[in-house]
Design a protein around this motif. Structure first.
Motif, mmCIF file in Angstrom:
data_model
loop_
_atom_site.group_PDB
_atom_site.id
_atom_site.type_symbol
_atom_site.label_atom_id
_atom_site.label_comp_id
_atom_site.label_asym_id
_atom_site.label_seq_id
_atom_site.Cartn_x
_atom_site.Cartn_y
_atom_site.Cartn_z
ATOM 1 N N THR A 24 0.765 -1.319 0.079
ATOM 2 C CA THR A 24 -0.164 -0.015 0.023
ATOM 3 C C THR A 24 1.017 1.325 0.114
ATOM 4 O O THR A 24 2.235 1.144 0.395
ATOM 5 N N ARG B 6 -10.346 5.586 -9.964
ATOM 6 C CA ARG B 6 -8.967 5.607 -10.745
ATOM 7 C C ARG B 6 -7.937 6.425 -10.146
ATOM 8 O O ARG B 6 -8.525 7.712 -10.232
ATOM 9 N N GLU B 7 -6.817 6.412 -10.095
ATOM 10 C CA GLU B 7 -5.624 7.201 -9.907
ATOM 11 C C GLU B 7 -5.544 7.894 -10.941
ATOM 12 O O GLU B 7 -5.148 7.755 -12.202
ATOM 13 N N MET C 219 -3.489 3.801 0.017
ATOM 14 C CA MET C 219 -3.972 3.540 -1.316
ATOM 15 C C MET C 219 -3.445 2.095 -1.740
ATOM 16 O O MET C 219 -2.108 1.712 -1.504
ATOM 17 N N THR C 220 -4.037 1.192 -2.322
ATOM 18 C CA THR C 220 -3.586 -0.014 -2.800
ATOM 19 C C THR C 220 -4.178 -0.326 -4.148
ATOM 20 O O THR C 220 -5.434 0.162 -4.546
ATOM 21 N N ALA C 221 -3.457 -0.702 -5.228
ATOM 22 C CA ALA C 221 -3.865 -1.039 -6.409
ATOM 23 C C ALA C 221 -4.607 -2.329 -6.407
ATOM 24 O O ALA C 221 -4.565 -3.367 -5.593
ATOM 25 N N ALA D 48 -8.725 3.245 -1.743
ATOM 26 C CA ALA D 48 -8.341 4.162 -0.742
ATOM 27 C C ALA D 48 -9.186 4.065 0.393
ATOM 28 O O ALA D 48 -10.131 4.349 0.607
ATOM 29 N N GLU E 239 -4.780 4.009 -13.096
ATOM 30 C CA GLU E 239 -5.028 2.659 -12.472
ATOM 31 C C GLU E 239 -6.132 2.783 -11.438
ATOM 32 O O GLU E 239 -6.249 3.659 -10.582
ATOM 33 N N GLN E 240 -6.846 1.578 -11.251
ATOM 34 C CA GLN E 240 -7.955 1.442 -10.312
ATOM 35 C C GLN E 240 -7.372 1.128 -9.021
ATOM 36 O O GLN E 240 -6.528 0.284 -8.841
ATOM 37 N N ILE E 241 -7.530 1.840 -7.905
ATOM 38 C CA ILE E 241 -7.252 1.887 -6.642
ATOM 39 C C ILE E 241 -8.281 1.863 -5.472
ATOM 40 O O ILE E 241 -9.515 2.192 -5.920
ATOM 41 N N THR F 86 -5.194 -3.888 -9.285
ATOM 42 C CA THR F 86 -4.967 -4.497 -10.491
ATOM 43 C C THR F 86 -4.981 -6.113 -10.440
ATOM 44 O O THR F 86 -5.698 -6.788 -11.229
#
Length: 485
Positions: free
Chosen positions: A83, A127-128, A155-157, A137, A133-135, A159
């Motif tokens: 994260t 998305r960031e 925040m963590t991806a 939070a 990229e989809q994240i 993907t």
């Protein structure tokens, strides 16, 4: 490709229903799996935040460290693998980040931050902006004492999670396609199991329509198809029986017509030749008259039946006394009964009218036919009992003989048109069929009870004309005694 027909309809219906069911199940399944994974990530981060807050806030308030030390110490102690940790001020500006992003970036305004500022555990999935990229939070407010209040944001991806979800979706789709293929094969088999008997029944019915009435639907079909096959077979049997009855009728009526015509022709030629005395001439004319009456009776019987079948029989209805009709019938057949020394006895109250609303001539025709049959099939020196009574608003007339009777096999067919128990007795086989039709036109019923060798009882029931009944309560009593049981 399945050709058009019931098979195709059944297969498409099965396929469509299963397809919709699978689509709904897979949608719910994927939604539940996605929710499970996302909730797992959220629960991991929120648990870490709660534990860190409970541990770190009291220490920070006691140390009352400088702002810079607080930020570095927060980054060091609150970091979580996989994260990105951000520390924001209450305006949403990033003060520090575990990825060393610049602190002068734009103010963040995602929903998780506003929820954190309100004291809740904020969550946002989107998305960031910088990477697309989809994240996910997760944010929460930390109060370290004094003016040191921050928003801690993880925040963590998503993907990798989305990739796993995609694989699971493709696997679920493959399973769905396999299920649909199996359903398609099974539905074709089920459709054929239904359509094959229908095709068989259709083929047999087509042969019957072309006159092949000897064919039958073979096979032990169940439920509605079994009932349809049985009905079709029964229909063919009845048509064969009806045709046989018609053939017998044609043969019988041909004989019935030929005999009187032969007599008429023979006597007319004889009388035309002359040379006979008055007595022989009288006998010849009498025979011609009787045979003519017989022909007229046969023709009228067939005409009556034709009218009844075409609903053209017109009734002239009025108030009619059943007792009087029965008495007139007895007078009409008295001479014929005397020839066989058959005694007629009537059991009816002389003071009671037994009125009905009907056609007197047609009702008399009904009783004449039944009593005439009773005389025809009774032994010499026997009795025929006639009774009339009123019961529950119905006039019930019964004709009971002690003649040869009718077998159980023939009793159920005796009122069928053209049916004759014994063709040698003559007639058209229409008498009882006409009688039943006439009784039904008077809203009545006719029942028959018989035992072979013991006699027959015919009971006619018609609605009484209630306006003309009296209340004298007199019991039914004949002048020469009651009918024995």
């Amino acid at each position: 490709m399945i050709k058009k027909g019931i098979t195709r309809q059944i297969v498409l219906h099965y396929f469509f229903v299963v397809f919709l069911a699978l689509l709904l199940v897979e949608f719910v399944f994927m939604l539940a799996v996605q929710r499970y994974y996302y909730e797992s990530i959220y629960n991991t981060i929120s648990t870490h935040i709660s534990n860190s807050k409970d541990f770190f806030e009291p220490i920070s308030r006691a140390n009352n460290a400088e702002d810079g030390n607080n930020l570095s110490r927060l980054l060091e102690n609150l970091k979580l693998s996989n994260t990105e940790l951000q520390i924001l001020d209450l305006n949403g500006r990033v003060l520090a980040s575990s990825t060393a992003f610049e602190s002068d970036r734009a103010v963040l305004q995602t929903s998780d931050i506003s929820q954190a500022l309100n004291g809740a555990m904020g969550r946002w999935v989107g998305r960031e902006p910088s990477t697309g990229e989809q994240i996910m939070a997760v944010s929460h407010k930390f109060d370290l004492g004094g003016d040191h209040t921050y928003v801690i944001r993880y925040m963590t991806a998503l993907t990798m999670v989305n990739s796993k979800l995609l694989v699971m979706g493709l696997l679920a789709s493959a399973v769905g396609v396999a299920v649909l293929a199996i359903v398609l094969i099974i539905s074709i088999g089920m459709a054929n199991s239904i359509v094959r008997p229908i095709n068989n029944i259709t083929a047999v019915s087509a042969q019957m329509a072309r006159g092949r009435l000897d064919v039958r639907v073979k096979g032990n079909y169940k439920h509605e198809l079994g009932e349809l096959a049985s009905t079709l077979n029964f229909m063919a049997h009845e048509i064969v029986r009806s045709n046989q009855i018609k053939d017998d009728f044609i043969s019988s009526i041909s004989h019935e017509l030929r005999t009187p015509l032969t007599s008429i022709k023979g006597w007319s030629e004889t009388l035309d030749s002359g040379g006979y005395d008055p007595e022989e001439t009288r006998i010849g004319m009498s025979i011609i008259s009787k045979e003519t009456e017989r022909l007229i009776g046969l023709v009228e019987e067939m005409l009556d039946f034709s009218k009844l079948q075409q609903n053209q029989m017109k009734l002239v209805k009025g108030t009619v006394s059943i007792r009087e009709i029965v008495q007139e019938t007895m007078l009409n057949v008295w001479a014929k009964a005397e020839q066989k020394q058959i005694h007629l006895k009537l059991d009816a109250d002389e003071t009671y009218p037994y009125n009905v609303f009907g056609d007197g001539n047609r009702l008399k025709q009904v009783f004449l036919n039944i009593v005439d049959n009773a005389i025809k099939f009774s032994h010499e020196n026997s009795w025929i009992y006639l009774s009339v009574k009123e019961e529950n608003g119905q006039i019930i007339a019964a004709i009971q003989d002690t003649g040869i009777g009718i077998s159980e096999e023939h009793l159920i067919k005796v009122r069928d048109r053209f049916f004759q128990v014994n063709h040698q007795n003559g007639g058209t086989g229409l008498g009882l069929a006409i009688t039943q039709e006439l009784v039904e036109l008077h809203e009545g019923t006719i029942t028959m009870q018989s035992e072979l060798g013991s006699g027959t009882t015919v009971t006619i029931t018609v609605p009484a004309l209630m306006e003309d009944t009296n209340d004298n309560g007199a019991e039914t009593q004949s002048s020469d005694g009651s009918i024995p049981n």
